[in-house]
Design an enzyme around this catalytic site. Structure first.
Site: not given
Lengths: 457, 430
Positions: B134, B199, B344
């Protein structure tokens, strides 16, 4: 405030009065409502941002469509409006009235990918309305160059021309025979696309650049002669559009309930209190876009039965196929291969249109009228949408100006007529096209005038 | 039917789709609904000393018409009492014995770790995931990515856990490190039974430019958060593959990062993951997305002839090589299908402005053409083309031998020059 503030504000009061009055067109609501901002961003993000985009080429005014759409996607709505209005100062009305199905959106590459084209018109509307709502102006009047141009007619062509000239430093005077300026944007465009008040809103925005004086209620050719204008001004732009509705010249055409289509639309858009209450059945003669506008408007106003009478078949109508598809979906019926011969009139009121069957002769392809028994299309309101007169004859006094079947002949690069002092654009020169064509031709003439006067020194 | 049964470090689950430790695994009630929806396992929202969160907590990157291509959060670990979490783990495991329930833990002292591990085992957890990843809030307190970024600490705490645990210990790694091999090898030295990654990536999700404030804002201020979601998948794939091909890594890997579809999961498995963990796409669409992940993967495996997950795991890993091992003489050229092209011209613009100036325009058609002699086969045109299968990359048989940069450099050292690269000799183009 700009130098024309006084004439503009004087002129505004009669417009405002009419615009705010109860008019029949108010019952016809927007058929293509404005996109919410979330939907606009989502739609803008669909745009592929093509190189050398086909949509730009399909736009008579050459708006840089992928660029303005990308700016919507990035949240730069003001910049988007600037790109649009730089190419076409009538971008607000064009966003609503352009037949995008056959112009920009018709050429969107998504059509080749089995996906709906980008809703360019609706995106343009979002951007231009954003700028109008904030009163944002992007262009300034040019440093005055001492030159003056007269413009005849206050429709889209003259407005585009005058605005471009103002950017270049010209003083412009627009002469409009009606009290209400704006040309067909004010008096003719189908109300479910554009209301009078929006046309006037755009007109005021355009005049707001300054340097443009608008004189309404002045008919050129009457109290003011074209020659006189040409000697008073450095150049003259002719943008007076088309004339009166054409009639068939048959008996009963003067009965109550028979109207020219363009005149009828003008009344429902601009005449306070005008009504179609009590009309049970309407017939519109013609197969062009004015005819389709009429049938859709009358259905929208609640006329129970609306029929369009056309000499040939559905496929040969000159009106846009997409508009006719909408009309049919709205309950309009077509009476094809029918040649109107006359009117059924009771006590001075029209009750129907007497028609003969037509057919296309094999081999020659000519349309022939069957000798058989005529039939009657019942109608207590009949509109004639078979074309308008050309106003070229008003130019008969100007020797050098050439006409082609009533249209003013102009140089396709500059809009200049055979008399170099006169330029022209819009319906009087193109025979009757879209607002966007008038805008393009007005701007083209402004550039043409500027180049010509510069060259003349 | 292909068998989706997942065997991960001795933990069996009905399929390889686990919920990652995150808001979707905050409570037992949520996890039971997730299992009912089809998820094979869940890693509990990290348990530790309960924290206090701030408001707001989440931010996202939207791109064009797509919402949430990237996501970040400044939420911390579970804010619920530890005893509530362990009680609910017990309840869930009792009702869903065949599903994998992993306790994610994050504490500081050895005593705390020992206590948490014991309570996890007592509650019936199938495994432990140590949150060493974390990157916000907890790392400033010496936990989370602060551990993952310090190999010595990572190794030490892993060793404590392995010593105290009777169930598999998974180490969840942070990508906020220079070389993912370092923390992974440290965890393995500590005895880890498995690794999970990535993480979230330390991030600032954006700035409110009208308030000159980073997002997500908390009373006019913000902090760095953890970035995840579809946009991070390429980073996660790379890190998973780096570990999968590391000969020192001999434990299973749980792949995390931007998994939203069954294809994403197959990609992770082929690069060496044994299962996957999912969070952001559930935060976006809910637990129900797993239904198609299961069906899609099963159908893919059946059609491709893979009987079990093990048949797919690591298939692409050997093909992840160093640049110097690639063949310099492999040649591709772009081909535009004129029937499919919608005109295009985005390929032209891209090639002209950003590639090799070899896609040209012609009069009378909007379909561009490729100067095959100049085309260097970079793929850019194919990438920008909005039409499926309109631009394809064709392999050119140029008759040249396979030459890698390593071969080329070795030859140079010998004073020789090998034919390498497109314009070094005649090619077989017509």
């Amino acid at each position: 405030m700009t130098s024309n503030a006084t004439p503009l504000e004087q002129a505004q009061s009669p417009w405002r009065e009419i615009a705010e009055s109860e008019r029949l067109e108010r019952e016809l609501h927007d058929r293509k409502p404005q996109l919410s901002s979330g939907n606009a961003v989502a739609e803008a993000n669909r745009c592929l941002y093509c190189h050398d985009a086909p949509c730009i080429k399909a736009c008579p005014t050459g708006i840089d469509i992928p660029t303005f759409i990308r700016k919507i996607a990035t949240g730069n709505l003001s910049g988007s409006a600037r790109v649009i209005l730089d190419a076409n100062i009538l971008g607000l009305s064009c966003a609503r009235v352009c037949p995008t199905e056959v112009l920009c959106e018709g050429d969107c590459v998504y059509n080749h990918l089995d996906q709906p084209p980008i809703q360019i018109g609706k995106l343009q509307r979002v951007a231009t309305e954003h700028a109008y709502a904030r009163g944002e102006r992007f262009f300034e009047r040019g440093e005055p160059n001492g030159r003056r141009v007269a413009l005849v007619g206050a429709g889209p062509a003259s407005l585009a021309c005058a605005h471009e000239l103002a950017r270049l430093g010209y003083l412009c005077t627009i002469f409009e025979k009606r009290d209400l300026p704006g040309g067909l944007n004010s008096t003719g465009v189908a109300p479910y696309k554009l209301h009078l008040e929006d046309s006037l809103r755009e007109l005021e925005y355009i005049l707001g650049i300054g340097g443009i004086t608008l004189q309404t209620g002045v008919e050129v050719g009457g109290e003011v002669g074209l020659e006189a204008l040409a000697s008073d001004f450095d150049a003259v732009f002719i943008g007076f559009g088309l004339g009166e509705d054409g009639f068939m010249g048959v008996e009963g055409e003067d009965a109550a309930g028979v109207h020219g289509a363009v005149a009828f639309i003008e009344r429902l858009k601009t005449e306070p209190g005008f009504s179609v209450a009590g009309v049970r059945s309407a017939a519109i003669i013609g197969g062009g876009n004015t005819a389709i506008d009429c049938v859709r408007e009358l259905r929208g106003l609640g006329v129970p039965r609306v029929q369009m009478i056309y000499r040939r078949d559905e496929a040969t109508m000159s009106g846009y196929a997409h508009e006719w598809t909408y009309a049919k979906a709205e309950g309009v019926q077509g009476v094809f291969h029918a040649q109107p011969l006359g009117f059924v009139v009771e006590a001075g009121q029209v009750r129907g249109v007497e028609c003969a069957r037509t057919r296309v002769e094999e081999g020659s392809g000519r349309l022939v009228v069957d000798a058989g028994e005529p039939f009657v299309v019942e109608a207590d309101l009949v509109l004639l949408a078979i074309g308008q007169s050309k106003l070229g004859s008003l130019l008969a006094d100007i020797e050098g100006i050439q006409l082609d079947r009533g249209r003013v002949v102009v140089d396709p690069a500059t809009g200049q007529t055979g008399d170099p002092r006169f330029f022209a654009g819009g319906d009087c020169a193109n025979g009757g096209k879209e607002v966007v064509n008038a805008a393009a031709e007005g701007k083209r003439a402004a550039r043409g005038i500027h180049a010509w006067l510069d060259a003349r020194g | 039917m292909a068998d989706l049964t997942s065997r991960f470090a001795g933990i069996t689950s009905p399929n390889p789709f686990w919920l990652a430790s995150a808001p979707p695994t905050n409570t037992g009630e949520q996890i039971m609904r997730a299992f009912d929806a089809g998820w094979g396992g869940a890693v509990w929202k990290t348990i530790g000393q309960p924290i206090i969160n701030v408001t707001s907590r989440f931010g996202a990157v939207h791109y064009g018409r797509s919402r949430v291509i990237g996501f970040n959060n400044i939420e911390l670990i579970s804010d619920r009492p530890t005893e509530v979490n362990f009680k609910e783990i017990y309840e869930v495991k009792k009702r869903y014995p065949k599903h994998a329930v992993i306790a994610s833990l994050m504490v500081e002292s050895r005593e705390e770790w020992r206590d948490m591990i014991k309570r996890s085992i007592d509650a019936g957890a199938d495994g432990l995931e140590l949150n060493f990843g974390c990157p916000h809030g907890m790392c400033e307190r010496g936990m989370g990515s602060a551990v993952g970024q310090e190999p010595a600490v990572c190794e030490e705490i892993t060793r404590w856990a392995v010593e105290d645990s009777t169930i598999p210990v998974i180490i969840k790694l942070t990508p906020n490190t220079g070389d993912i091999n370092e923390p992974a090898e440290a965890a393995l030295r500590g005895g880890a039974h498995a690794l999970s990654l990535i993480n979230t990536i330390k991030s600032i999700i954006g700035v409110d430019i009208y308030k000159a404030t980073p997002q997500p804002q908390v009373r006019g201020a913000s902090t760095n958060g953890g970035y995840c979601g579809p946009a991070v998948k390429p980073i996660a794939l790379h890190m998973v593959a780096q570990l999968a091909r590391n000969p020192l890594v001999n434990v299973p890997i749980s792949g995390i990062g931007g998994v939203e579809t069954w294809q994403d999961a197959v990609e992770f498995l082929m690069l060496g993951a044994t299962n996957v963990q999912v969070c952001t796409s559930v935060m976006h669409y809910g637990y129900r997305i797993v239904e198609d992940m299961i069906e899609g993967m099963e159908r893919f495996m059946r059609e491709q002839g893979y009987a079990t997950l093990e048949d797919m795991i690591g298939l692409a890993t050997p093909k992840y090589k160093e640049w110097g091992e690639l063949d310099l003489n492999y040649e591709l050229i772009a081909h535009i299908d004129e029937e499919k092209c919608i005109g295009c011209q985005l390929c032209h613009t891209a090639c002209w402005d950003a590639a090799h100036q070899c896609i040209h325009l012609r009069e009378d058609t909007r379909v561009p053409y490729v100067d095959t002699h100049e085309c260097i086969g970079c793929n850019l045109c194919q990438i920008v083309c909005p039409v499926p299968d309109c631009i394809t990359m064709l392999e050119v048989d140029n008759g040249k031998p396979q030459v890698t940069w390593q071969d080329y450099a070795d030859a140079l050292a010998r004073g020789e020059t090998l034919p390498a690269g497109k314009h070094t000799s005649q090619t077989a183009l017509s």
